[in-house]
Scaffold this motif. Structure first.
Motif, PDB file in Angstrom:
ATOM      1  N   PHE A  10       7.072   2.369 -13.962  1.00 58.21           N
ATOM      2  CA  PHE A  10       7.917   3.530 -14.194  1.00 58.21           C
ATOM      3  C   PHE A  10       9.233   3.417 -13.437  1.00 58.21           C
ATOM      4  O   PHE A  10      10.245   3.926 -13.874  1.00 58.21           O
ATOM      5  CB  PHE A  10       7.191   4.801 -13.776  1.00 58.21           C
ATOM      6  CG  PHE A  10       6.030   5.082 -14.652  1.00 58.21           C
ATOM      7  CD1 PHE A  10       6.217   5.681 -15.886  1.00 58.21           C
ATOM      8  CD2 PHE A  10       4.757   4.717 -14.278  1.00 58.21           C
ATOM      9  CE1 PHE A  10       5.146   5.920 -16.724  1.00 58.21           C
ATOM     10  CE2 PHE A  10       3.684   4.956 -15.107  1.00 58.21           C
ATOM     11  CZ  PHE A  10       3.877   5.552 -16.334  1.00 58.21           C
ATOM     12  N   SER A  28       3.226   4.195  -1.679  1.00 56.92           N
ATOM     13  CA  SER A  28       3.212   4.799  -3.000  1.00 56.92           C
ATOM     14  C   SER A  28       4.636   5.155  -3.393  1.00 56.92           C
ATOM     15  O   SER A  28       5.454   5.497  -2.547  1.00 56.92           O
ATOM     16  CB  SER A  28       2.341   6.047  -2.979  1.00 56.92           C
ATOM     17  OG  SER A  28       2.541   6.761  -4.164  1.00 56.92           O
ATOM     18  N   LEU A  29       4.917   5.043  -4.676  1.00 50.32           N
ATOM     19  CA  LEU A  29       6.276   5.237  -5.168  1.00 50.32           C
ATOM     20  C   LEU A  29       6.828   6.601  -4.777  1.00 50.32           C
ATOM     21  O   LEU A  29       7.987   6.720  -4.408  1.00 50.32           O
ATOM     22  CB  LEU A  29       6.275   5.092  -6.688  1.00 50.32           C
ATOM     23  CG  LEU A  29       7.554   4.646  -7.338  1.00 50.32           C
ATOM     24  CD1 LEU A  29       8.077   3.412  -6.669  1.00 50.32           C
ATOM     25  CD2 LEU A  29       7.300   4.376  -8.811  1.00 50.32           C
ATOM     26  N   SER A  30       5.949   7.604  -4.800  1.00 50.42           N
ATOM     27  CA  SER A  30       6.448   8.953  -4.539  1.00 50.42           C
ATOM     28  C   SER A  30       6.739   9.172  -3.060  1.00 50.42           C
ATOM     29  O   SER A  30       7.409  10.118  -2.701  1.00 50.42           O
ATOM     30  CB  SER A  30       5.447   9.975  -5.058  1.00 50.42           C
ATOM     31  OG  SER A  30       4.139   9.513  -4.873  1.00 50.42           O
ATOM     32  N   THR A  31       6.226   8.306  -2.195  1.00 53.52           N
ATOM     33  CA  THR A  31       6.476   8.502  -0.769  1.00 53.52           C
ATOM     34  C   THR A  31       7.353   7.383  -0.201  1.00 53.52           C
ATOM     35  O   THR A  31       7.503   7.263   1.000  1.00 53.52           O
ATOM     36  CB  THR A  31       5.154   8.542   0.008  1.00 53.52           C
ATOM     37  OG1 THR A  31       4.387   7.398  -0.350  1.00 53.52           O
ATOM     38  CG2 THR A  31       4.352   9.774  -0.328  1.00 53.52           C
ATOM     39  N   GLY A  86       0.782  -1.229   0.000  1.00 56.14           N
ATOM     40  CA  GLY A  86       0.000   0.000   0.000  1.00 56.14           C
ATOM     41  C   GLY A  86       0.812   1.276   0.000  1.00 56.14           C
ATOM     42  O   GLY A  86       0.258   2.359   0.082  1.00 56.14           O
ATOM     43  N   ASP A 145       1.272  -0.847 -11.955  1.00 57.12           N
ATOM     44  CA  ASP A 145       1.234   0.423 -12.661  1.00 57.12           C
ATOM     45  C   ASP A 145       2.323   1.363 -12.180  1.00 57.12           C
ATOM     46  O   ASP A 145       2.931   2.083 -12.959  1.00 57.12           O
ATOM     47  CB  ASP A 145      -0.136   1.086 -12.434  1.00 57.12           C
ATOM     48  CG  ASP A 145      -0.973   1.026 -13.688  1.00 57.12           C
ATOM     49  OD1 ASP A 145      -0.405   0.707 -14.750  1.00 57.12           O
ATOM     50  OD2 ASP A 145      -2.177   1.307 -13.615  1.00 57.12           O
ATOM     51  N   GLU A 146       2.563   1.321 -10.858  1.00 52.21           N
ATOM     52  CA  GLU A 146       3.561   2.236 -10.300  1.00 52.21           C
ATOM     53  C   GLU A 146       4.969   1.769 -10.614  1.00 52.21           C
ATOM     54  O   GLU A 146       5.841   2.560 -10.956  1.00 52.21           O
ATOM     55  CB  GLU A 146       3.374   2.351  -8.786  1.00 52.21           C
ATOM     56  CG  GLU A 146       2.117   3.112  -8.418  1.00 52.21           C
ATOM     57  CD  GLU A 146       2.360   4.056  -7.259  1.00 52.21           C
ATOM     58  OE1 GLU A 146       3.440   4.656  -7.210  1.00 52.21           O
ATOM     59  OE2 GLU A 146       1.472   4.168  -6.409  1.00 52.21           O
ATOM     60  N   THR A 179       7.182  15.382 -23.179  1.00 54.32           N
ATOM     61  CA  THR A 179       7.351  14.367 -22.151  1.00 54.32           C
ATOM     62  C   THR A 179       8.810  13.916 -22.169  1.00 54.32           C
ATOM     63  O   THR A 179       9.634  14.471 -22.889  1.00 54.32           O
ATOM     64  CB  THR A 179       6.422  13.163 -22.391  1.00 54.32           C
ATOM     65  OG1 THR A 179       6.804  12.562 -23.603  1.00 54.32           O
ATOM     66  CG2 THR A 179       4.986  13.607 -22.486  1.00 54.32           C
ATOM     67  N   GLU A 180       9.120  12.892 -21.375  1.00 51.60           N
ATOM     68  CA  GLU A 180      10.500  12.406 -21.340  1.00 51.60           C
ATOM     69  C   GLU A 180      10.515  10.900 -21.537  1.00 51.60           C
ATOM     70  O   GLU A 180       9.582  10.208 -21.173  1.00 51.60           O
ATOM     71  CB  GLU A 180      11.145  12.761 -19.999  1.00 51.60           C
ATOM     72  CG  GLU A 180      11.286  14.254 -19.819  1.00 51.60           C
ATOM     73  CD  GLU A 180      11.995  14.614 -18.532  1.00 51.60           C
ATOM     74  OE1 GLU A 180      12.534  13.698 -17.893  1.00 51.60           O
ATOM     75  OE2 GLU A 180      12.013  15.801 -18.198  1.00 51.60           O
ATOM     76  N   MET A 189       1.405  -9.341 -10.547  1.00 58.45           N
ATOM     77  CA  MET A 189       0.259  -9.951 -11.214  1.00 58.45           C
ATOM     78  C   MET A 189      -1.004  -9.729 -10.409  1.00 58.45           C
ATOM     79  O   MET A 189      -2.075  -9.506 -10.935  1.00 58.45           O
ATOM     80  CB  MET A 189       0.468 -11.469 -11.316  1.00 58.45           C
ATOM     81  CG  MET A 189       1.086 -11.961 -12.568  1.00 58.45           C
ATOM     82  SD  MET A 189      -0.094 -12.025 -13.874  1.00 58.45           S
ATOM     83  CE  MET A 189      -1.112 -13.397 -13.338  1.00 58.45           C
ATOM     84  N   TYR A 190      -0.853  -9.885  -9.058  1.00 59.09           N
ATOM     85  CA  TYR A 190      -2.027  -9.834  -8.204  1.00 59.09           C
ATOM     86  C   TYR A 190      -2.308  -8.443  -7.677  1.00 59.09           C
ATOM     87  O   TYR A 190      -3.237  -8.254  -6.917  1.00 59.09           O
ATOM     88  CB  TYR A 190      -1.877 -10.835  -7.058  1.00 59.09           C
ATOM     89  CG  TYR A 190      -2.066 -12.231  -7.567  1.00 59.09           C
ATOM     90  CD1 TYR A 190      -3.344 -12.693  -7.843  1.00 59.09           C
ATOM     91  CD2 TYR A 190      -0.986 -13.036  -7.848  1.00 59.09           C
ATOM     92  CE1 TYR A 190      -3.526 -13.947  -8.374  1.00 59.09           C
ATOM     93  CE2 TYR A 190      -1.168 -14.305  -8.384  1.00 59.09           C
ATOM     94  CZ  TYR A 190      -2.440 -14.749  -8.633  1.00 59.09           C
ATOM     95  OH  TYR A 190      -2.634 -15.981  -9.173  1.00 59.09           O
ATOM     96  N   ASN A 191      -1.493  -7.490  -8.052  1.00 60.74           N
ATOM     97  CA  ASN A 191      -1.753  -6.133  -7.608  1.00 60.74           C
ATOM     98  C   ASN A 191      -1.445  -5.183  -8.757  1.00 60.74           C
ATOM     99  O   ASN A 191      -0.330  -4.723  -8.929  1.00 60.74           O
ATOM    100  CB  ASN A 191      -0.884  -5.819  -6.392  1.00 60.74           C
ATOM    101  CG  ASN A 191      -1.322  -4.536  -5.731  1.00 60.74           C
ATOM    102  OD1 ASN A 191      -1.776  -3.605  -6.405  1.00 60.74           O
ATOM    103  ND2 ASN A 191      -1.216  -4.481  -4.433  1.00 60.74           N
ATOM    104  N   GLU A 192      -2.471  -4.930  -9.524  1.00 56.75           N
ATOM    105  CA  GLU A 192      -2.244  -4.176 -10.744  1.00 56.75           C
ATOM    106  C   GLU A 192      -1.849  -2.734 -10.467  1.00 56.75           C
ATOM    107  O   GLU A 192      -1.116  -2.117 -11.226  1.00 56.75           O
ATOM    108  CB  GLU A 192      -3.507  -4.195 -11.608  1.00 56.75           C
ATOM    109  CG  GLU A 192      -3.180  -3.950 -13.053  1.00 56.75           C
ATOM    110  CD  GLU A 192      -4.430  -3.880 -13.897  1.00 56.75           C
ATOM    111  OE1 GLU A 192      -4.322  -3.489 -15.049  1.00 56.75           O
ATOM    112  OE2 GLU A 192      -5.518  -4.205 -13.397  1.00 56.75           O
ATOM    113  N   GLN A 193      -2.324  -2.247  -9.317  1.00 57.36           N
ATOM    114  CA  GLN A 193      -1.990  -0.877  -8.973  1.00 57.36           C
ATOM    115  C   GLN A 193      -0.493  -0.741  -8.719  1.00 57.36           C
ATOM    116  O   GLN A 193       0.150   0.185  -9.203  1.00 57.36           O
ATOM    117  CB  GLN A 193      -2.797  -0.489  -7.752  1.00 57.36           C
ATOM    118  CG  GLN A 193      -2.367   0.777  -7.096  1.00 57.36           C
ATOM    119  CD  GLN A 193      -2.735   0.722  -5.647  1.00 57.36           C
ATOM    120  OE1 GLN A 193      -3.805   0.240  -5.274  1.00 57.36           O
ATOM    121  NE2 GLN A 193      -1.827   1.183  -4.812  1.00 57.36           N
TER     122      GLN A 193
END
Lengths: 339, 313
Positions: free
Chosen positions: A186, A119-122, A117, A182-183, A311-312, A175-179
């Motif tokens: 990147f 997040s990549l940014s934190t 749970g 997604d993170e 974009t980059e 596989m089991y956590n698409e969210q």
């Protein structure tokens, strides 16, 4: 000038090669401050560097491009040096730092954190580094359990096994956590954008330790390259040297991965380029890796901003695009720079 | 030998009798993307393989017997979870679990417009599969889809009532927005915040259409290519191009507020006027960037109403 090209790499003076590469790096650093994906072009950026310019331009140059340059320099330095150490200790030109299970270890910890749970940014920056160290210690442990400490091939094999295992587990988690998938999509391609200096200072202690390790180990490592017996005869303990090298590699790659993500290819190409320029002696190669690693990352980063404006492109893609031709050129050279 | 032939004849008689029952019931003939489909007018067991279909089915007063997890989640979209707590999942990101669909013995399957033909071939053998004819991202798509599914479910009257209710609410909020926000301060964009920058969502999107209808002036800063759902992640250097009067910021996870906090730690974001004015509204990514349907429309309108009530005195 022509005589410089005709001299075998191992007989060139390090300074005569180091200076041009360092100059090239300086040029790239300035370009990285002047060029970007945004509307602030080279002229406006130059104004900023001369102490003028609009507040927007000042912000972009000093708050976005400058930290990015520092991060790129550090990550390049770490990966280049780690690559040279790794190839030297494994006595295998295909060895790259990722083989120790370092990159896979950090990718796995990041995936676990995202699944739980976060997040990549934190994400705390130490997490990737801890993963890298754990992966590396596991590999050393396995190689040791065999009672065959003196066999670098086992180290690389254990690393390859752990890497495959961790990569599979990471894929399974995602596989089991698409969210999370997604993170992490990147994160795995690597990037040095949007970082701040504070993240850099947090990896500095481990860089210092690695630096001391490298200083201590450079000379014994060079004798180890002449053969185990020579090293023992000179009073060194090969197993201890290897342990220190592996520790240094894990610290360096862990730091680079923590600040820039798992950037591929740098650890493989840079030592090759360095050997092509100054020969296989690790004491000389390491000097060359210092400017070559950052050179590669920063060149790739500048391209990554310019290719897909506004974009980059992901940095990892560009390091491969920049690095592959270099490696191909070396492969096609008449004399392959062996270890 | 004789015995088995008799059995065969009896079976045929039985089939004939059954199919004549079918003809007697008032069937609905509906034109879908993959041809005409005949549905009984008395469907009871509905399986949805599309968030929009699930939303429409609930709105029309049905409780489906199967649904699939939404993109980026392991359950139906969270704004539907309370309603759908008894609906078993028949698939997720790995795709539709055909066996689970069969196990529900559906009378009808509500599918998205982007259902691939191979999947249609499988699903249509289980039950009549309803695939909307209208393709792509379209501001009015939810109305079209609601009417389309309503026709298949024989609740067309109910659909018109729902559309009227939503439109009525939009008009209500529009007068509120126009009264409270000056005309030159109604610019808005919908973003998805990524660690390396921001993505802008197309103005064609369902939630953006609702936002636009309530009086906001929704723009994508010219960054979204035609036909694409969103732009690529912008370079931080270009973040100022998305500065606006209002920014609705979505993430794929539940922690839109966490995303806002993360964005605010980025100096490039904190510099934006919209951030300084505290006009950045964290919204739920599942609802705002991947859902569609009348219940979603109402939930989005709730969010907009909440903004007007809390951010404007």
């Amino acid at each position: 000038m022509m005589s410089w090209f005709r001299t075998p790499p191992a007989q060139r003076s390090v300074v005569s090669v180091f200076m041009p590469v360092a100059l090239l790096l300086a040029f790239c650093c300035v370009s990285s401050l002047l060029l970007g994906a945004g509307s602030v072009g080279p002229n406006a950026s130059l104004q900023v560097l001369l102490g003028k310019g609009t507040s927007d331009a000042i912000f972009i140059v000093y708050e976005l491009r400058l930290p990015r340059l520092y991060i790129g320099l550090t990550a390049g330095l770490c990966l280049g040096v780690a690559g040279a150490l790794m190839q030297s200790v494994a006595r295998n030109p295909l060895a790259e730092p990722g083989l120790l299970g370092v990159s896979a270890g950090s990718a796995f910890t990041v995936a676990v954190a995202l699944t739980l749970g976060m997040s990549l940014s934190t994400l705390p920056i130490e997490l990737a580094q801890i993963g890298a160290l754990l992966g590396c210690f596991f590999v050393i442990g396995v190689a040791k359990m065999q009672g065959q400490r003196n066999d670098p091939v086992r180290l690389v094999l254990a690393g390859a096994a752990l890497t495959s295992l961790l990569t599979a587990m990471t894929s399974l988690l995602l596989m089991y956590n698409e969210q999370a998938a997604d993170e992490i999509r990147f994160w795995v391609t690597g990037s040095i954008a949007g970082r701040n200096i504070e993240q850099l200072t947090r990896v500095l202690p481990s860089l210092l330790i690695a630096f001391v390790c490298v200083l201590y180990v450079a000379r014994p490592l060079a004798s180890l390259a002449l053969g185990e017996r020579v090293a023992i005869g000179l009073g060194y303990k090969p197993s201890r040297i290897r342990l220190i090298v592996v520790l240094a590699v894990a610290l360096l790659v862990g730091a680079a991965t923590a600040i820039a993500g798992p950037v591929i290819f740098v650890g493989l190409v840079v030592p090759f380029a360095a050997r092509a320029l100054v020969g296989p002696d690790i004491r000389r190669t390491l000097w060359l890796c210092l400017p070559l690693g950052p050179l590669m990352i920063i060149t790739a980063d500048v391209f990554s901003r310019l290719i897909a404006q506004p974009t980059e492109m992901p940095l990892g893609v560009l390091t491969a695009i920049v690095g592959a031709p270099v490696l191909l050129a070396i492969v096609r050279a008449q004399r392959l720079p062996t270890l | 030998m004789m015995f088995s032939r008799n059995m065969f004849c009896m079976a045929w008689v039985l089939v004939g009798a059954l199919s004549s029952f079918g003809v007697n019931a008032a069937d609905i003939n509906i034109k879908t993307q993959y041809g005409n489909v005949v549905v009984s007018d008395q469907v009871k067991r509905i399986v949805t393989v599309y968030d929009g279909g699930l939303d429409s089915a609930f709105a029309l007063g049905y409780e489906p017997v199967g649904a699939i997890a939404t993109r980026g989640g392991d359950n139906v979209p969270s704004y539907l979870q309370e309603r759908a707590k008894n609906v078993p999942l028949v698939g997720g990101m790995q795709g539709i679990n055909i066996e689970a669909v069969i196990a529900q013995r559906p009378d009808i399957i509500l599918a998205p417009w982007y259902l691939p033909e191979e999947q249609y071939a499988l699903l249509s053998r289980i039950a009549p599969t309803i695939v909307p004819t209208e393709k792509g991202i379209h501001p009015e798509a939810w109305i079209y889809e609601l009417r389309f599914y309503a026709k298949a479910l024989n609740r067309e009257q109910k659909a018109e009532e729902i559309i009227e209710q939503v439109n009525g609410r939009i008009a209500e909020l529009k007068t509120l927005v126009e009264a409270k926000i000056p005309e030159n301060e109604r610019g808005a964009s919908l973003l998805r915040w990524m660690p390396q920058g921001a993505m802008v969502l197309t103005t064609e999107f369902f939630s953006n259409a609702i936002l636009g209808q309530t009086g906001f002036n929704v723009t994508d800063a010219g960054l979204v290519k035609k036909g694409r759902p969103h732009s690529s992640a912008l370079s931080l250097e270009n973040l100022s191009s998305i500065d606006n009067d209002w920014i609705f910021m979505a993430t794929l996870n539940d922690e839109a507020k966490g995303a806002l906090a993360a964005a605010q730690t980025s100096p490039a974001f904190a510099r934006l006027n919209v951030a300084k004015q505290d006009h950045v509204i964290p919204v739920h990514g599942q609802l705002w960037t991947s859902s569609i349907g009348p219940i979603a429309a109402n939930a989005i309108l709730d969010d907009i109403q909440n903004v007007i009530e809390t951010k404007l005195k």
